[in-house]
Design an enzyme around this catalytic site. Structure first.
Site, short mmCIF file in Angstrom:
data_model
loop_
_atom_site.label_atom_id
_atom_site.label_comp_id
_atom_site.label_asym_id
_atom_site.label_seq_id
_atom_site.Cartn_x
_atom_site.Cartn_y
_atom_site.Cartn_z
N ASP A 85 43.61 34.82 41.14
CA ASP A 85 42.80 35.99 40.78
C ASP A 85 43.64 37.17 40.32
OD1 ASP A 85 40.44 34.60 41.75
OD2 ASP A 85 41.11 35.10 43.77
N LYS A 92 45.31 36.25 35.00
CA LYS A 92 46.09 35.45 34.05
C LYS A 92 45.36 35.26 32.73
CE LYS A 92 46.21 32.20 37.17
NZ LYS A 92 45.73 32.95 38.35
N GLY A 143 39.04 30.46 37.87
CA GLY A 143 38.05 31.36 37.29
C GLY A 143 38.77 32.43 36.50
N HIS A 144 38.82 32.29 35.18
CA HIS A 144 39.55 33.23 34.34
C HIS A 144 38.56 34.06 33.52
CE1 HIS A 144 43.40 30.54 34.52
NE2 HIS A 144 43.04 31.05 35.68
N GLN A 163 45.11 29.02 39.50
CA GLN A 163 45.51 29.41 40.86
C GLN A 163 46.89 30.12 40.83
OE1 GLN A 163 44.53 25.73 40.54
NE2 GLN A 163 42.59 26.77 40.41
N THR A 189 35.46 34.94 40.67
CA THR A 189 34.83 34.52 39.42
C THR A 189 34.12 33.19 39.60
OG1 THR A 189 36.58 35.63 38.17
CG2 THR A 189 35.26 34.01 36.98
N ARG A 218 36.84 39.01 48.05
CA ARG A 218 38.24 38.70 48.29
C ARG A 218 38.82 39.60 49.37
NH1 ARG A 218 38.92 39.06 41.86
NH2 ARG A 218 38.17 36.98 41.32
N ASP A 261 45.43 50.42 37.48
CA ASP A 261 44.43 51.49 37.49
C ASP A 261 43.62 51.54 38.77
OD1 ASP A 261 41.54 49.94 36.27
OD2 ASP A 261 43.48 48.94 36.27
N GLY A 308 48.61 46.00 33.17
CA GLY A 308 47.18 46.08 32.94
C GLY A 308 46.59 47.34 33.55
N VAL A 309 45.77 48.05 32.75
CA VAL A 309 45.16 49.29 33.23
C VAL A 309 43.65 49.27 33.06
CG1 VAL A 309 47.21 50.73 32.95
CG2 VAL A 309 45.68 50.37 31.00
#
Length: 501
Positions: free
Chosen positions: A89, A92, A116-117, A300, A375, A381, A409, A490-491
């Site tokens: 999670d 990716k 789950g992407h 995973q 997802t 989680r 973020d 990543g933001v």
């Protein structure tokens, strides 16, 4: 050129240089009607082989000049990979989707529909993928489901239907390995029965049948995709699996009518899947010889690896670097850049030790801010601080060339942020490595380093030097502690919400 001197469009800068186009124009009309299913096999072979060179239009980055940013994202090794570094999670799929424009092939090497992407297209529409590689939104990318993946055909067809109904063409763009193992509905039933049997010691699986399917593979009674081409012996093989499940679990109901119904169902599936089936080992290695670029998408993450994860609270495959070779048939010498994806904090789903877990109100706040719900299952989680000990362990195993730090973020409103930098035993002795012994791991005391928060919305920032000082200090401290550079940050969830460092 200074990194901060240009605005970066990650989708555009992935498209530069010389790349290839995949043509999917071959249809049954191109083949003799008397061929029967032969045309389907020829179509699959053609989809794999009809990759011809085409020059891409210059990108904004190319027009400015080939600087560090372009080199980072568009000039990765011929065979590169994106792998998870925590308990899954991490995000990716988003990086794979962004990088796919620079690659001819995107391939899954292990796992199944337990992955789950979540990715977004240019219009911001959300797609949740489970089996189809995340390169599918890039129309020039060939997507390969490798031999190491376990394939649930009803789920795969449903996923393809969902994509095509939203304007994403899959024709001639997806290949499924003839060596991949088939995951049946009964595997999912057995997965649930096994979890119920374990009671308070349950693993916390997705109940998608992954473990039971891999178990059949290992004890050598599994059914592979290539077996769909031999329906005369298919029923006999399936009956062995069903009878075995019935003898093992009292709650599993089996009958001859069930067998007949499933065989008829898979006869239909076999015809429908035929155009997708290919010898993907050959496809991948021919692509390497032809200098095509291949991006491997891991499912995973390393902390769920069957060998290196928090066993037995792990998945049933090898999401670490070794799974690339065994799951696609790629020789180790051909592997190049490996990018580890790590969330700016830590999450995990299911049972098992979690040293930096935040319990109570703090964990709830982080979960809500990060929308931390699975997802695949929708389960909430578990959330905690970034675990540097576990991250260094994963970097050691995989040999990452760089990291992608995601969801930075989400931490924006926290007054202070902690990094779990070391473990101590109850007697105060510091552990030198990540322990295999779960009884020890459950008792460790975590040493934290506290850093200031930045209390600013950073979701619209696209240049590293524009981040608040405290945010940059957080990023750079992680780099110092693990010894691997962070190249991507990543933001936000969108395609463009990424910073190249």
């Amino acid at each position: 050129m200074a990194l901060s001197s240009i605005a970066v469009d990650p989708v555009a800068l992935c498209g530069g240089g010389s790349r290839t186009r995949i043509w999917s124009s071959l249809t049954p009309s191109h083949l003799a009607p008397s061929d029967g299913l032969g045309w389907r096999r020829k179509a699959a072979a053609a989809a794999a082989s009809r990759i011809v060179s085409a020059a891409a239009a210059p990108t904004a980055v190319e027009e400015v000049g080939r600087g560090d940013v372009f080199d980072r994202m568009a000039s990765l090794s011929q065979v590169s990979a994106v792998l998870g570094t925590q308990w899954g999670d991490e995000g990716k799929g988003k990086l794979v989707d962004i990088l796919a424009k620079s690659f001819d092939v995107v391939a899954r090497c292990q796992g199944g529909a337990n992955a789950g992407h979540t990715i977004y297209n240019a219009e911001g529409k959300k797609f949740a993928l489970h089996l189809v590689p995340s390169g599918i939104l890039n129309e020039e990318t060939l997507c390969v489901i490798g031999n190491g993946v376990v394939v649930h055909l009803p789920g795969l067809f449903q996923e393809i239907h969902g994509l095509e109904s939203n304007g994403v063409s899959c024709t001639g763009r997806i290949l499924v390995s003839d060596r991949a193992h088939l995951l049946f509905d009964f595997h999912q039933v057995v997965d649930g029965l096994r979890e119920a049997e374990l009671a308070n010691s349950f693993i916390g699986t997705t109940k998608r049948g992954i473990g039971p399917c891999y178990s059949g593979k290992v004890i050598r009674n599994g059914i592979r995709v290539c077996d769909l081409r031999h329906m005369d012996t298919f029923a006999q093989k399936l009956e062995i699996l069903l009878r075995d499940a019935a003898s093992r679990f009292e709650g599993f109901e089996y009958s001859i009518d069930m067998l007949k119904s499933e065989v008829e169902r898979y006869k239909r599936f076999a015809e429908r899947l035929e155009p997708f089936i290919a010898d993907t080992v050959q496809v991948i290695n021919e692509s390497i010889l032809q200098k095509k670029k291949i991006l491997v998408e891991g499912g995973q993450a390393t902390m769920l690896d069957i060998d290196f994860g928090t066993y037995p609270f792990v998945t049933s495959s090898s999401p670490s670097a070794g799974g690339i070779c065994t799951g696609l048939g790629i020789a180790p010498k051909n592997l190049g850049d490996l990018i580890g994806v790590v969330k700016a904090y830590t999450t995990r789903v299911g049972s098992g030790p979690f040293p930096t877990e935040m319990l109570g109100k703090d964990g709830d706040l982080l979960r809500d801010a990060g929308r931390e719900f699975g997802t695949t299952t929708g389960r909430p989680r578990r959330c905690g601080w970034l675990d540097i000990v576990a991250l260094k362990y994963c970097c050691q195993i995989n040999g990452f060339s760089s990291l992608n730090l995601t969801k930075l973020d989400v931490l924006s409103e926290l007054p202070e942020i902690k990094l779990g930098i070391s473990y101590r035993q109850t007697d105060g002795e510091r552990l030198k490595s990540f322990p295999a012994d779960l009884s020890l791991l459950e008792q460790v005391q975590v040493d934290y380093e506290v850093l200031p928060g930045w209390n600013n919305d950073i979701s619209s920032i696209r240049k590293y030097n524009d981040l608040p000082l405290a945010a940059r200090q957080y990023v750079e401290r992680i780099e110092q502690l693990v010894g691997v550079p962070i190249h991507y940050i990543g933001v936000g969830p969108g395609r463009d919400a990424i910073i190249c460092k």
